[in-house]
Scaffold this motif. Sequence first.
Motif, PDB file in Angstrom:
ATOM      1  N   LEU A  94      28.286  42.054  39.223  1.00  0.00           N
ATOM      2  CA  LEU A  94      28.427  43.307  40.077  1.00  0.00           C
ATOM      3  C   LEU A  94      29.587  43.442  40.412  1.00  0.00           C
ATOM      4  O   LEU A  94      30.273  44.423  40.548  1.00  0.00           O
ATOM      5  CB  LEU A  94      27.427  43.200  41.168  1.00  0.00           C
ATOM      6  N   VAL A  95      30.216  42.266  41.168  1.00  0.00           N
ATOM      7  CA  VAL A  95      31.411  42.428  41.781  1.00  0.00           C
ATOM      8  C   VAL A  95      32.753  42.944  40.588  1.00  0.00           C
ATOM      9  O   VAL A  95      33.392  43.573  40.772  1.00  0.00           O
ATOM     10  CB  VAL A  95      31.933  41.105  42.153  1.00  0.00           C
ATOM     11  N   PHE A  96      32.608  42.108  39.478  1.00  0.00           N
ATOM     12  CA  PHE A  96      33.458  42.548  38.351  1.00  0.00           C
ATOM     13  C   PHE A  96      33.446  44.095  37.908  1.00  0.00           C
ATOM     14  O   PHE A  96      34.269  44.664  37.698  1.00  0.00           O
ATOM     15  CB  PHE A  96      33.299  41.615  37.064  1.00  0.00           C
ATOM     16  N   GLY A 107      39.602  33.607  45.981  1.00  0.00           N
ATOM     17  CA  GLY A 107      40.569  33.483  46.612  1.00  0.00           C
ATOM     18  C   GLY A 107      42.053  34.077  46.331  1.00  0.00           C
ATOM     19  O   GLY A 107      42.468  35.099  46.908  1.00  0.00           O
ATOM     20  N   ILE A 108      42.364  33.992  45.037  1.00  0.00           N
ATOM     21  CA  ILE A 108      43.516  34.668  44.462  1.00  0.00           C
ATOM     22  C   ILE A 108      43.333  36.089  44.428  1.00  0.00           C
ATOM     23  O   ILE A 108      44.350  37.102  44.923  1.00  0.00           O
ATOM     24  CB  ILE A 108      44.052  34.022  43.076  1.00  0.00           C
ATOM     25  N   ALA A 109      42.412  36.422  43.919  1.00  0.00           N
ATOM     26  CA  ALA A 109      41.960  37.967  43.888  1.00  0.00           C
ATOM     27  C   ALA A 109      41.765  38.562  45.223  1.00  0.00           C
ATOM     28  O   ALA A 109      42.132  39.919  45.265  1.00  0.00           O
ATOM     29  CB  ALA A 109      40.561  38.082  42.869  1.00  0.00           C
ATOM     30  N   GLY A 167      44.228  37.764  35.163  1.00  0.00           N
ATOM     31  CA  GLY A 167      43.859  36.658  34.622  1.00  0.00           C
ATOM     32  C   GLY A 167      42.649  36.032  35.511  1.00  0.00           C
ATOM     33  O   GLY A 167      41.486  35.672  35.085  1.00  0.00           O
ATOM     34  N   VAL A 168      42.701  36.272  36.939  1.00  0.00           N
ATOM     35  CA  VAL A 168      41.854  35.576  37.726  1.00  0.00           C
ATOM     36  C   VAL A 168      40.269  36.426  37.824  1.00  0.00           C
ATOM     37  O   VAL A 168      39.381  35.946  37.973  1.00  0.00           O
ATOM     38  CB  VAL A 168      42.440  35.190  39.284  1.00  0.00           C
ATOM     39  N   VAL A 169      40.526  37.890  38.076  1.00  0.00           N
ATOM     40  CA  VAL A 169      39.421  38.549  37.812  1.00  0.00           C
ATOM     41  C   VAL A 169      38.715  38.446  36.925  1.00  0.00           C
ATOM     42  O   VAL A 169      37.477  38.513  36.561  1.00  0.00           O
ATOM     43  CB  VAL A 169      39.702  40.192  38.228  1.00  0.00           C
ATOM     44  N   SER A 170      39.375  38.491  35.572  1.00  0.00           N
ATOM     45  CA  SER A 170      38.435  38.285  34.276  1.00  0.00           C
ATOM     46  C   SER A 170      38.071  36.910  34.204  1.00  0.00           C
ATOM     47  O   SER A 170      36.923  36.807  33.425  1.00  0.00           O
ATOM     48  CB  SER A 170      39.627  38.554  33.107  1.00  0.00           C
ATOM     49  N   LEU A 218      35.882  44.196  48.840  1.00  0.00           N
ATOM     50  CA  LEU A 218      34.962  43.697  47.807  1.00  0.00           C
ATOM     51  C   LEU A 218      35.054  42.131  47.592  1.00  0.00           C
ATOM     52  O   LEU A 218      34.056  41.444  47.657  1.00  0.00           O
ATOM     53  CB  LEU A 218      35.438  44.648  46.315  1.00  0.00           C
ATOM     54  N   PHE A 219      36.349  41.521  47.665  1.00  0.00           N
ATOM     55  CA  PHE A 219      36.456  40.380  47.084  1.00  0.00           C
ATOM     56  C   PHE A 219      36.253  39.464  48.487  1.00  0.00           C
ATOM     57  O   PHE A 219      35.856  38.220  48.173  1.00  0.00           O
ATOM     58  CB  PHE A 219      37.938  39.661  46.384  1.00  0.00           C
TER      59      PHE A 219
END
Length: 391
Positions: free
Chosen positions: A218-220, A281-283, A309-312, A372-373
Amino acid sequence: MDGSIVCSQQRTLNLPVISIATALLATAVGASYAYVDLSMNRMGASATAIGLNAAMPPLGWLLGTPLMPWALRRFNPKLLLPTLLAVAAIALTGFPLLYDQEAWLGLRFLFGGCCGLAFRLIEYWVNAASPSACRARNLGIYNAAFCTGAASGALVVPTIGLEGWPPILLILAFTTASAVLLGAIRDAPPAPAATDAPSGAVRLPLSAFMVVPVFGALVFGLFEAVPYTLMPVYVLRLGLSETQAVGTASAFLLGALLFSIPLGILADRIGKRVVLVVSCGIALLIPTVLPLTVSSPAVLFAIMMLWGGVVSSIYSLSLAQLADRFHGSALVAANAVFGTLYALGSLTGSPLHGFAMDSLNPQGLMVSSVILFLIYAVFLFRSGRISRSAG
């Protein structure tokens, strides 16, 4: 047993061929987005009409994904993929024959919906057939193949043009080639065990909507519109050029391509949850510093690559966790929940982030991304505490 030995013994998973087929289908889908959007602009369609048309594929996923457990129990899983792509190919031929905005809504629903459902089935195939020791790596390879195709597809249509049948035939060729490769693989996707009770597969989604993996989907889905649709607008509103605006989306996609496999390998070695928490955390941090990088396009593009990179990895690692937690018909049902929430996020994310950007122009996009994150980080923290308490 050593993880490399386990991975070399995996069954029902011809990953190289599946990856090539995934890249071909992603190329077709990426090219279709460019073809439809640019063609509708030539028709004189409004931005609202183009946006509505772009919502048709997620609507197809949202309506079709809950039917996947039923379809997988009643039909050969290997035959479902070519059948879906055959329907997509038939719909594709309708675009030049029915050069009409209203007709294209239905055609986009069929083509994009069937292709999206095919991707969900491929993901189920890779997930269910991968040993736990290399599941994240395999899904990283799948994700890299998808990103390669999506990036290539966006370049195809401007090269060949929009007029007549050539772009349609090219997209059709990619779709057909993917279907042929998937149909030629000897081993079929793992089917749910016949002894599994269908009622269990029906009950599972009611209790699985808030487990960590499906919440990650859902977040993605909610975030997906940010890099591809709204970041170029954000950059333009801050005074950068159109070339630089388009470059942000390309940088995000390049980051997803470059990071997918290394992060998958790392997750298999040190734990999926660890990499997922760090990625979150990075996102979460990036949108707080990204506005400071706009004056330096090189730094901005580097930040976008890292964000990609981190979100994928949130998507691929959530999918890998799903197969660690569920098996058999339960995995089929959980995969349907995963795909449904991803589709729901894709449908609603763009207007939510767009409203935020219009309300606080343009930094509302960064604010909505942080929120969101942050919600996802709290969810990960609370789920971790619950797991430790249960243990």
